[in-house]
Every structure is written in structure tokens, then in C-alpha cells.
Design a protein around this motif. Structure first.
Motif, mmCIF file in Angstrom:
data_model
loop_
_atom_site.group_PDB
_atom_site.id
_atom_site.type_symbol
_atom_site.label_atom_id
_atom_site.label_comp_id
_atom_site.label_asym_id
_atom_site.label_seq_id
_atom_site.Cartn_x
_atom_site.Cartn_y
_atom_site.Cartn_z
ATOM 1 N N THR A 66 0.811 -1.220 0.000
ATOM 2 C CA THR A 66 0.000 0.000 0.000
ATOM 3 C C THR A 66 0.847 1.274 0.000
ATOM 4 O OG1 THR A 66 -0.132 0.151 2.413
ATOM 5 C CG2 THR A 66 -1.764 -1.246 1.304
ATOM 6 N N TRP A 74 3.177 2.516 -2.028
ATOM 7 C CA TRP A 74 3.287 3.270 -3.281
ATOM 8 C C TRP A 74 2.094 4.201 -3.476
ATOM 9 C CZ3 TRP A 74 6.274 4.897 -7.103
ATOM 10 C CH2 TRP A 74 5.704 5.253 -8.329
ATOM 11 N N LYS A 75 0.907 3.670 -3.281
ATOM 12 C CA LYS A 75 -0.285 4.487 -3.491
ATOM 13 C C LYS A 75 -0.347 5.647 -2.495
ATOM 14 C CE LYS A 75 -5.308 4.262 -4.020
ATOM 15 N NZ LYS A 75 -6.515 3.394 -3.999
ATOM 16 N N ASN A 129 -0.041 9.500 -3.814
ATOM 17 C CA ASN A 129 -1.179 10.391 -3.544
ATOM 18 C C ASN A 129 -0.710 11.664 -2.834
ATOM 19 O OD1 ASN A 129 -3.157 8.842 -4.730
ATOM 20 N ND2 ASN A 129 -3.781 7.820 -2.830
ATOM 21 N N ALA A 170 4.180 -0.604 -7.154
ATOM 22 C CA ALA A 170 3.577 -0.923 -5.852
ATOM 23 C C ALA A 170 4.224 -2.174 -5.265
ATOM 24 C CB ALA A 170 2.076 -1.122 -6.003
#
Length: 446
Positions: free
Chosen positions: A392, A394-395, A399, A430
């Protein structure tokens, strides 16, 4: 019916994909019918045959998954060939001819000039004993031809259907050379009889030889085996395959990291009515293949297409299936690494390139960063989350970078990919980011 088949290569070089196609089709036929596959080395040419080539052929077939039920060498059977040859001579079906190669060539040219087919005129049958002795005194040694029955020979071909050849349009074939060595035909027929071969499966360049061999089979054993002549493979440019095309040798494909199952599937299914497709194993290929699915037209073997199939097969492999080979390549990333990169490799050695990017740094040919992205990289580094990282991270990170910089889409992701991997495409970041880790990521952003 349980078929007994054979593959009879000459150990004078490495086998190429066309040879492997013949071997595979024979082996699959044996597997599917519950029969036997014989590997028989046609090594009667003592000058050109080499044991290292025989060993290499056996190793290449083993790599492809072909397991012979028995292995034979024609060089060990010379006494049998001599015995049968003497029998044919006594029957008047093997007769001596004293023409030189130049004399035969002139005969053929005269026949063509008269509009006649260049078929041997059987002049040697008219020689007297005195004439033969005269030739011998000159130092000539005879070559020996098989006296054909001038009849129609027909057979039901396993690939091509009903076939027939008018034997009066064919020259009596030479079976023994002037130096006493055998051409392919006679030893092959004798071996097929003695070894109980029930189906001869080979390339369609041998169709014209079949009538001669059927006559020999019927003369020596009273019956002939079945025949099936498959289409040939050419290179991507349409050139016929030969041992000099090293790039299409099985040895080269092995060394370059192609999967043996990929090579086998592609070699067999190309040129058939079945689409080239990934399969679970060789048994699945045997279940799918049938001689009546083979086309009559030659098919091009394109390495690019093999690469696509190889990639599709690799993308489905578990870490357990490749772990030993990855370790041998020096890849130490474990299952997490394999699952991250397998969708972006065509051959297993490609994984080493991605591991080097993780372990050693950006490649020498890395895509250059844009100087315009300096502020962007500084902000990305500032927002880099602390470890531990997972799928999680990377996201969450991108963001945050998107919110701070206003970048999105390719303008957001491509500079990060280039900075972290030196490539403009590759594994999903990711999955790749946790493998790279905080320290290496921050070093590459700096």
C-alpha cells in the motif's frame, strides 16, 4: 494402436528447431499411443560423425522432455547391412555401376536436351563380365544401385493423405557408394524392420524417397510401415533450416534461457490447425497434438513469436518452480521479488537484470532524468514515508506527491519510475518499491 517410432539424426552437428520438430512429433505420437520412441544415430559417416554431437543431441532431446525407450547406433550394425546387401546382390536387385560423376552428369544433360526426364538408363545392367573387369583394371570401383520394379507405389500418408509415385519416373537409387559406405536408405530400412518400427514420421522433403523404401521394405520383410510426412519449418525470412543456422539450434535456445516447454509447444503447434498456446506440460501437448492437424504448407519459425509464448508461460510460473534456477543466476530476491517482476520478463535470465537494478543500482543505459524534474524529486523525497513498507506504500506516497505537486498520470508516475529503476517501463512499482526499500529509494531520488 501402440506405435513404434524413431528419430534418426546424423551426429554431425547440433540439431536445430526443425530437427526437434520431427523428434517431438515422433515422441508425442509414441506417448499418445502408448508406444515406443527409438533414438537411432545415423552415424555411418565415420569422417563427419562425432560422439560429442551424439551426446549433445541426446542432451538437447532430454532438455526438451523427450525420453527415448531405447538408443541405437547404426555404426554398431554394419555387419547386418553387409549381410543384407549381399542378399540383394544375389537376388539381382543390387547391381554394380561404373559411371563416374562426370559421366552421369553428361548423361543427364543429354536427356534434358532431348526433353527426357534425367532418369538413370540402366546401362550398367548391360555390362559384360569382361567390361566390368576392364573398369576394375582401370581402378574404377562400382557404386551399387537398387533395381526398382517399374510400378505404381501408393500409400496412405498420415499427414498428406493418399499418395502415389510412378517408379518408372525415378532413377534406380544408389545404396552403396564407390568406397563401400552406405547411403541413408538401406541401413534405415533394415533398422526399421529389425526394430519393429510401425510408423515412419519425418519431414515432407522425404516424400519422393518413400516409394523406393516401400519397395525395399516389401522385398525384405513382406510389408512396409505406415508413413507420415509433416510440413517443414523455415526461418522468419523463409530460408530453409540447416545446422549452420546456429541461432535456431536447440543448444542456443537453451543457453539463451528459453523454457523447454515453450520451445516444444511452439515447434509442434506452429503449422497445425491448433493455435500456439501455453500448456501445462508435455502430456497436455501429447493430448492436443494429432498428425491430421498438421498443415501441408511450410511454416515460418519466428523467434519473436517464440518469445511471446515463452513470456506467457513464465508469467504463470510459481516461485517454487523457478527458485533453483533464479539462485543459479545470482538472483536472491525471493518470492516477493519473483512475483513483482515475472510479468515483465520474456526469458528467465531477464530477471537477473531487474535484480541487478535492485541490488547494484541503476543500469549503465538508464533513461536520463529531466533537469526540469529536480524540484519534483526533492518534494517526493521529502514526502517519502518511513518504513515498514508494503503493497500500500506506493499508493499512499504517490497520492501525497500528487497533492503537493499537482502532478498526475504519466507526469507523476514516469519520473518516479525513471528515478527508481532507470527504465521507462517495468514491474508494477507498488510491488517493486518494498523490495527496493527506503534507503535505496531515497538515494535514487537525491
Amino acid at each position: 494402436m501402440a506405435e513404434i517410432v524413431r528419430f534418426a539424426p546424423s551426429p554431425t552437428g547440433n540439431i536445430h528447431i526443425g530437427n526437434a520438430r520431427t523428434a517431438l512429433i515422433n515422441w508425442l505420437t509414441a506417448v499418445k499411443s502408448g508406444g515406443q520412441f527409438i533414438l537411432r544415430f545415423d552415424d555411418t559417416d565415420q569422417e563427419r560423425s562425432r560422439q560429442e554431437y551424439a551426446d549433445g543431441i541426446a542432451a538437447d532431446l532430454d532438455w526438451l522432455g523427450i525420453k527415448p525407450n531405447r538408443v541405437e547406433k547404426q555404426s554398431a550394425r554394419m555387419a547386418t547391412y553387409d549381410e543384407v546387401a549381399e542378399k540383394l546382390k544375389a537376388m539381382g536387385r543390387l547391381y554394380p555401376c561404373y559411371e563416374t560423376a562426370d559421366e552421369l552428369d553428361r548423361k543427364r544433360k543429354r536427356q534434358r536436351a532431348r526433353g527426357l526426364p534425367p532418369v538413370y538408363d540402366r546401362a550398367a545392367l548391360e555390362l559384360t563380365e569382361e567390361q566390368k573387369a576392364g573398369f576394375e583394371a582401370e581402378g574404377r570401383r562400382p557404386h551399387w544401385r537398387f533395381l526398382l520394379d517399374h510400378k505404381t507405389v501408393a500409400w496412405q500418408d498420415g499427414v498428406r493423405g493418399e499418395q502415389s509415385i510412378e517408379c518408372d519416373s525415378v532413377s534406380d537409387p544408389v545404396l552403396i557408394r564407390e568406397d563401400g559406405t552406405y547411403l541413408y536408405t538401406l541401413p534405415s530400412v533394415i533398422d526399421d524392420i529389425d526394430m519393429g518400427v510401425t510408423m515412419v514420421i519425418r519431414g515432407d522433403d522425404h516424400v519422393t524417397n518413400t516409394a523406393v523404401q516401400i519397395q525395399l521394405f516389401e522385398l525384405l520383410s513382406g510389408k512396409a510401415p505406415g508413413f507420415a510426412h509433416h510440413n517443414l519449418l523455415t526461418s522468419a525470412t523463409g530460408e530453409g533450416l540447416s545446422k549452420r543456422l546456429g541461432s535456431l539450434s536447440i543448444r542456443t535456445m537453451k543457453d539463451e534461457g528459453y523454457e523447454p516447454l515453450s520451445v516444444a509447444i511452439f515447434a509442434v503447434l506452429i503449422g497445425t490447425s491448433e493455435p500456439v498456446q501455453p500448456l501445462a506440460d508435455m502430456q497436455a501437448l501429447a493430448d492436443l497434438f494429432a498428425l491430421d492437424k498438421v498443415s501441408r504448407n511450410a511454416s515460418k519459425f519466428d523467434m519473436a513469436d517464440l518469445g511471446h509464448l515463452n513470456a506467457r508461460i513464465l508469467h504463470e510460473k510459481s516461485y517454487a518452480q523457478v527458485s533453483d534456477r533464479l539462485a543459479a543466476l545470482g538472483v536472491a530476491g525471493g518470492e516477493e521479488f519473483w512475483l513483482a517482476v515475472r510479468g515483465n520478463i520474456e526469458r528467465l535470465p531477464d530477471a537477473k537484470g531487474w535484480w541487478d537494478i535492485v541490488d547494484k543500482g541503476l543500469p549503465e543505459d538508464a533513461v536520463a532524468r529531466s533537469e526540469d524534474d529536480s524540484d519534483f524529486y526533492a518534494k517526493a523525497l521529502e514526502l517519502l514515508p518511513n518504513e515498514p513498507w508494503d503493497g500500500t506504500t506506493w499508493k499512499a506516497w504517490t497520492n501525497a506527491v500528487k497533492s503537493e505537486t499537482g502532478r498526475k498520470g504519466k507526469g507523476l508516475f514516469m519520473p518516479l519510475r525513471v528515478a527508481l529503476t532507470g527504465r521507462s517501463h517495468g514491474p508494477e512499482l507498488a510491488a517493486f518499491l518494498p523490495i527496493l526499500g527506503y534507503q535505496k529509494t531515497s538515494d535514487r531520488l537525491s
